[in-house]
Design a protein around this motif. Structure first.
Motif, PDB file in Angstrom:
ATOM      1  N   GLY A 151       0.777  -1.238   0.000  1.00 38.74           N
ATOM      2  CA  GLY A 151       0.000   0.000   0.000  1.00 38.74           C
ATOM      3  C   GLY A 151       0.800   1.275   0.000  1.00 38.74           C
ATOM      4  O   GLY A 151       0.294   2.313  -0.425  1.00 38.74           O
ATOM      5  N   GLY A 152       2.039   1.261   0.512  1.00 35.73           N
ATOM      6  CA  GLY A 152       2.830   2.492   0.522  1.00 35.73           C
ATOM      7  C   GLY A 152       2.168   3.591   1.324  1.00 35.73           C
ATOM      8  O   GLY A 152       1.879   3.434   2.514  1.00 35.73           O
ATOM      9  N   ARG A 153       1.884   4.718   0.651  1.00 35.63           N
ATOM     10  CA  ARG A 153       1.289   5.864   1.337  1.00 35.63           C
ATOM     11  C   ARG A 153      -0.229   5.750   1.466  1.00 35.63           C
ATOM     12  O   ARG A 153      -0.900   6.712   1.852  1.00 35.63           O
ATOM     13  CB  ARG A 153       1.683   7.152   0.613  1.00 35.63           C
ATOM     14  CG  ARG A 153       3.129   7.541   0.852  1.00 35.63           C
ATOM     15  CD  ARG A 153       3.597   8.620  -0.085  1.00 35.63           C
ATOM     16  NE  ARG A 153       4.179   8.060  -1.298  1.00 35.63           N
ATOM     17  CZ  ARG A 153       4.512   8.778  -2.364  1.00 35.63           C
ATOM     18  NH1 ARG A 153       4.295  10.077  -2.380  1.00 35.63           N
ATOM     19  NH2 ARG A 153       5.046   8.197  -3.410  1.00 35.63           N
ATOM     20  N   ALA A 154      -0.755   4.582   1.140  1.00 35.61           N
ATOM     21  CA  ALA A 154      -2.155   4.244   1.429  1.00 35.61           C
ATOM     22  C   ALA A 154      -2.141   3.226   2.562  1.00 35.61           C
ATOM     23  O   ALA A 154      -1.583   2.145   2.421  1.00 35.61           O
ATOM     24  CB  ALA A 154      -2.829   3.653   0.182  1.00 35.61           C
ATOM     25  N   ASP A 183      -8.192   6.014   7.261  1.00 37.96           N
ATOM     26  CA  ASP A 183      -7.012   6.109   6.405  1.00 37.96           C
ATOM     27  C   ASP A 183      -5.980   7.058   7.004  1.00 37.96           C
ATOM     28  O   ASP A 183      -6.212   8.261   7.102  1.00 37.96           O
ATOM     29  CB  ASP A 183      -7.415   6.583   5.005  1.00 37.96           C
ATOM     30  CG  ASP A 183      -8.044   5.474   4.187  1.00 37.96           C
ATOM     31  OD1 ASP A 183      -7.412   4.409   4.055  1.00 37.96           O
ATOM     32  OD2 ASP A 183      -9.169   5.661   3.676  1.00 37.96           O
ATOM     33  N   LEU A 184      -4.824   6.495   7.351  1.00 35.32           N
ATOM     34  CA  LEU A 184      -3.710   7.311   7.822  1.00 35.32           C
ATOM     35  C   LEU A 184      -2.981   7.967   6.656  1.00 35.32           C
ATOM     36  O   LEU A 184      -2.236   8.918   6.852  1.00 35.32           O
ATOM     37  CB  LEU A 184      -2.736   6.455   8.634  1.00 35.32           C
ATOM     38  CG  LEU A 184      -3.229   6.053  10.026  1.00 35.32           C
ATOM     39  CD1 LEU A 184      -2.312   5.011  10.637  1.00 35.32           C
ATOM     40  CD2 LEU A 184      -3.325   7.264  10.936  1.00 35.32           C
ATOM     41  N   GLY A 185      -3.183   7.444   5.456  1.00 32.76           N
ATOM     42  CA  GLY A 185      -2.636   8.049   4.247  1.00 32.76           C
ATOM     43  C   GLY A 185      -3.763   8.601   3.397  1.00 32.76           C
ATOM     44  O   GLY A 185      -4.700   9.214   3.912  1.00 32.76           O
ATOM     45  N   CYS A 186      -3.681   8.392   2.086  1.00 33.70           N
ATOM     46  CA  CYS A 186      -4.716   8.932   1.190  1.00 33.70           C
ATOM     47  C   CYS A 186      -6.088   8.399   1.592  1.00 33.70           C
ATOM     48  O   CYS A 186      -6.232   7.223   1.940  1.00 33.70           O
ATOM     49  CB  CYS A 186      -4.389   8.605  -0.265  1.00 33.70           C
ATOM     50  SG  CYS A 186      -4.161   6.850  -0.620  1.00 33.70           S
ATOM     51  N   GLY A 187      -7.085   9.262   1.541  1.00 34.02           N
ATOM     52  CA  GLY A 187      -8.409   8.871   2.008  1.00 34.02           C
ATOM     53  C   GLY A 187      -9.551   9.171   1.066  1.00 34.02           C
ATOM     54  O   GLY A 187     -10.629   8.596   1.202  1.00 34.02           O
ATOM     55  N   GLY A 203     -11.688   1.642   3.671  1.00 35.30           N
ATOM     56  CA  GLY A 203     -10.401   2.308   3.604  1.00 35.30           C
ATOM     57  C   GLY A 203      -9.748   2.235   2.232  1.00 35.30           C
ATOM     58  O   GLY A 203      -9.761   1.195   1.574  1.00 35.30           O
ATOM     59  N   TYR A 204      -9.178   3.364   1.806  1.00 37.00           N
ATOM     60  CA  TYR A 204      -8.438   3.429   0.537  1.00 37.00           C
ATOM     61  C   TYR A 204      -7.224   2.499   0.613  1.00 37.00           C
ATOM     62  O   TYR A 204      -6.880   1.804  -0.347  1.00 37.00           O
ATOM     63  CB  TYR A 204      -7.981   4.871   0.305  1.00 37.00           C
ATOM     64  CG  TYR A 204      -7.884   5.323  -1.138  1.00 37.00           C
ATOM     65  CD1 TYR A 204      -7.553   4.453  -2.169  1.00 37.00           C
ATOM     66  CD2 TYR A 204      -8.109   6.659  -1.459  1.00 37.00           C
ATOM     67  CE1 TYR A 204      -7.463   4.907  -3.488  1.00 37.00           C
ATOM     68  CE2 TYR A 204      -8.018   7.124  -2.768  1.00 37.00           C
ATOM     69  CZ  TYR A 204      -7.696   6.243  -3.772  1.00 37.00           C
ATOM     70  OH  TYR A 204      -7.595   6.693  -5.071  1.00 37.00           O
TER      71      TYR A 204
END
Length: 422
Positions: A48-51, A65-69, A184-185
């Motif tokens: 997921g990386g930044r997701a 989502d702690l990243g992209c949402g 979640g994304y």
């Protein structure tokens, strides 16, 4: 999967980085070239990386989502359709900027702020001539410059002085509105990557492309070789030289350095009594200063508050830790709802993207004069080393669907290269 127990084997394609771009490229190659052996290498411990989605008891069946949402440009965003394909639900509740509920007064001050913000963005969009930074478009002495700075920082993840007007004007996420994935994304992107052979915890340190017939890849878990390599790591990782290219690729490193990652961090707060705050309502912490948070109250109806900090403020709070971020958010929420709201709140989760060792930030912005370097970063080298990721997208940088599109494009270029050599 993920799982691949091969060690030191030769692959047709090795993809470095299991974020949205790497996963999209791998799935595309699986679909159009089932004859190729493909391996995805990820330095972290998850896809997921930044997701990145997390589940919290306070949120019930909703992931946060702690990243992209947000599915930006949701009607044409490839991830919207993929969500349905993998059995996830897309929520159509309007985003704050698409007509969703906002907590704000309807008075002369609010209308004046709205007019000043609109005028600023009109100046950005009508700018002609040499590229400059976003701060140049501010009106000196305008009393609403603090709020304009806050909004600009949310957009780029960096202070206005660092970001290109030309790059801002090239941004086009596609037709809205913007929606969310209930699970979640990050869950979506991770689930899409499951069919791909993946090794987690594998940090690539060197890519040796001196030999005509193969590329040798050194990692913290040994070596392997491939006919082609696709690099999808963040610009901050590239610019820091964490992957050594042999021979060097200075044009890639320079492009990455001038397309750095801004920072946006999220703090999720538990809400003991969910009736204390309105559901799915947005508020800005301060209307007068740039160093302020933006808050989504009870996103998707969950008993939480999502606080969002960007730029220098995010860096400061990340360094100081959860207690400092909680105190800052508590002060801004108390100013809107009274001091007793602090008693209802506690820390549930917080991101720290600047400190993430294999990422180093949130999403890319272009320094003034650097917008064209997105194309340079995306260009293949010697038809054997390919590049993808949100920073490679001319108009959809900073988004997961921009990353997806560059991954698919790189996969198609890679397929074409193999076809010519066949």
């Amino acid at each position: 999967m993920p799982g691949d127990n091969g060690r030191g084997a030769e692959k047709d394609v090795v993809i470095i980085g299991a974020g949205a771009a790497g996963i999209a490229a791998a799935r595309r190659l699986q679909a159009i070239r089932p004859d190729l052996s493909i391996l995805l290498l990820e330095a972290g411990d998850r896809l997921g990386g930044r997701a990145w989605s997390v589940g919290l008891p306070e949120a019930g069946d909703i992931a946060l989502d702690l990243g992209c949402g947000w599915l930006h440009g949701a009607r044409t965003n490839a991830w919207t359709a993929i969500a349905g394909e993998v059995g996830l639900a897309v929520d159509h509740t309007p985003a704050p900027w698409n007509g969703g509920r906002r907590l704000q007064r309807d008075d002369a001050e609010t209308h004046a702020a709205r007019a000043a913000i609109g005028d600023y963005f009109e100046r950005l969009e009508s700018h002609e001539g040499d590229d400059t930074d976003l701060a140049e478009m501010l009106e000196p002495g305008n009393s609403w410059n603090g709020q304009i700075r806050a909004i600009g920082t949310y957009i780029t993840g960096a202070e206005l002085e660092r970001s290109s007007v030309l790059d801002y004007n090239r941004y086009d996420p596609g037709p809205g509105p913007d929606w969310r994935v209930r699970q979640g994304y990050g869950t979506l992107i991770c689930r899409y990557g499951r069919p791909v052979a993946t090794r987690l915890g594998v940090e690539v340190t060197r890519v040796n492309h001196r030999h005509a017939g193969r590329i040798d890849i050194q990692t913290n878990q040994g070596g392997l070789s491939a006919r082609a390599v696709l690099v999808t790591v963040s610009t901050n990782v590239l610019a820091a030289g964490k992957i050594v290219f042999d021979p060097p690729l200075p044009e890639k490193i320079e492009a990455a350095a001038r397309l750095p990652l801004g920072l946006a961090d999220k703090l999720f707060l538990r809400l003991a009594n969910q009736q204390a705050l309105p559901a799915d309502t947005h508020m800005l912490g301060s209307i007068s200063r740039g160093a302020t948070g933006t808050y989504q109250l009870r996103p998707l109806g969950a008993a939480v508050v999502e606080a969002y900090f960007a730029g220098d403020l995010a860096h400061d709070l990340e360094r100081e830790g959860k207690e400092a971020a909680f105190a800052f958010a508590g002060d801004e929420l108390a100013a809107a709802f009274g001091a007793d709201i602090r008693k209802e709140l506690s820390v549930a989760a917080m991101s720290a993207w600047a400190a993430a060792p294999h990422i180093g930030g949130s999403y890319s912005y272009a320094e003034p004069g650097a917008s064209d370097l997105r194309s340079r970063l995306a260009a293949p080298h010697d038809q054997r080393i390919f590049f993808a990721g949100e920073a490679c997208s001319r108009s959809r940088y900073s988004t997961a669907h921009g990353a997806y599109e560059t991954g698919v494009a790189a996969a198609d270029l890679l397929d074409g290269s193999f076809s010519r050599k066949a």
